[in-house]
Design a protein around this motif. Structure first.
Motif: not given
Length: 241
Positions: A25-28, A183-187, A192-194
Motif C-alpha cells: 500500500y502507498a501511505t501518507n 508514483i502517487d499511487h504506488a509510492w 523523494e527517491g531516485f
C-alpha cells in the motif's frame, strides 16, 4: 491502493506505515486534527483511512475526541471511503459514537499487526467502490485478494511494489498512465527517491512477465507514460481514480 494514517503516536504511526508499505500500500501520515483534515482535503483519493480516536488538536472541547472531528469532516467530503478507527477506549458508548461519526470499523489498542492488515483488507473488500478482485488483461491475470499474478499458466512472483505498479496499470488498462501518477499511487506522495524508479520497476515487470517467451504487454508511450492495452475479453473494473 492509498491509505491515509492519522495517528499522534509517531512511533506507532511509523510501524503502521511500514507494515502497510510492506504489504504493497502507498501511505501518507498525519499526526493531529489539523494535519489529518488538511491531508484529506488536499487529496481525497485515498482508498482507506486509518484514524486514531484520541487525536490532539486546537479548539477541541474538554470531552471532544479529535478523531471524531476528523471523521466527520472526512464524511463531509466523501461518504464512502472506509475509515478504520484505532482507540485505546473499549467502551460501547465510545464505539457507538465513533460509528455514528462515520467510522466503518474499530480496532482496540494494543493490536496485532496481522489483525490490522486483515481489517484493512476486509474494509477494502466491503467498500462500495471496491475494485474487482481478479483482473485479466492481455493474457495476464492478477488476483488482488491473494496478491498473485499468472500468465499462460505460469505463476509470477512479484514484490509488493511490483504488484502495486502492475495492479494500477491493469486497473487502468487502455489508458496511458504517467510516471507521476504511478508514483502517487504506488509510492508515498512525499517520495523523494531516485527519479527513474518507475522506469526501473517497469523493467522488472517486463522481465518477469516475458520470462516464458510471451510478448511484452506494457507499452511505453514516450513523453506520456505506460499503458497495457485491453481487449474485448478482458475483465477489469475500470479506472482507479
Amino acid at each position: 491502493m492509498k491509505v491515509l494514517i492519522i495517528e499522534d503516536d509517531v512511533r506507532l504511526a511509523d510501524v503502521i506505515r511500514r507494515t502497510l508499505a510492506e504489504a504493497g500500500y502507498a501511505t501518507n501520515v498525519a499526526h493531529d486534527v489539523p494535519g489529518g483534515i488538511e491531508a484529506y482535503e488536499v487529496d481525497a483519493t485515498y482508498d482507506l483511512v486509518v484514524l486514531d480516536l484520541m487525536l490532539p488538536g486546537p479548539g477541541l472541547a474538554t470531552d471532544e475526541l479529535g478523531g471524531m472531528r476528523v471523521c466527520r469532516r472526512i464524511r463531509e467530503i466523501d461518504t464512502s471511503v472506509p475509515v478504520l478507527m484505532l482507540t485505546a477506549l473499549d467502551g460501547m458508548r465510545t464505539k457507538v459514537e465513533g460509528l455514528d461519526a462515520g467510522a466503518d470499523d474499530y480496532l482496540v489498542k494494543p493490536f496485532h499487526l496481522v489483525e490490522l492488515l486483515a481489517r484493512v483488507r476486509a474494509l477494502l473488500r466491503r467498500s462500495p467502490q471496491a475494485q474487482a478482485p481478479v483482473l485479466s488483461v492481455s493474457g495476464v491475470t492478477l488476483d488482488a485478494s491473494t496478491r498473485t499474478a499468472e500468465r499462460a499458466g505460469r505463476r509470477i512472483q512479484l514484490t509488493a511494489k511490483e504488484f502495486a505498479v502492475l495492479e494500477y496499470l491493469m486497473r487502468n488498462a487502455g489508458r496511458i498512465v504517467s510516471s507521476t501518477e504511478l508514483i502517487d499511487h504506488a509510492w508515498d506522495s512525499n517520495y523523494e527517491g531516485f527519479s527513474n524508479v518507475v522506469q526501473t520497476y517497469i523493467r522488472y515487470l517486463r522481465q518477469k512477465l516475458t520470462a516464458g517467451g510471451e510478448p511484452d504487454v506494457i507499452e511505453t508511450r514516450r513523453g506520456s507514460g505506460y499503458v497495457i492495452e485491453q481487449s474485448a475479453t478482458d475483465q477489469q473494473s475500470g479506472p482507479s481514480e
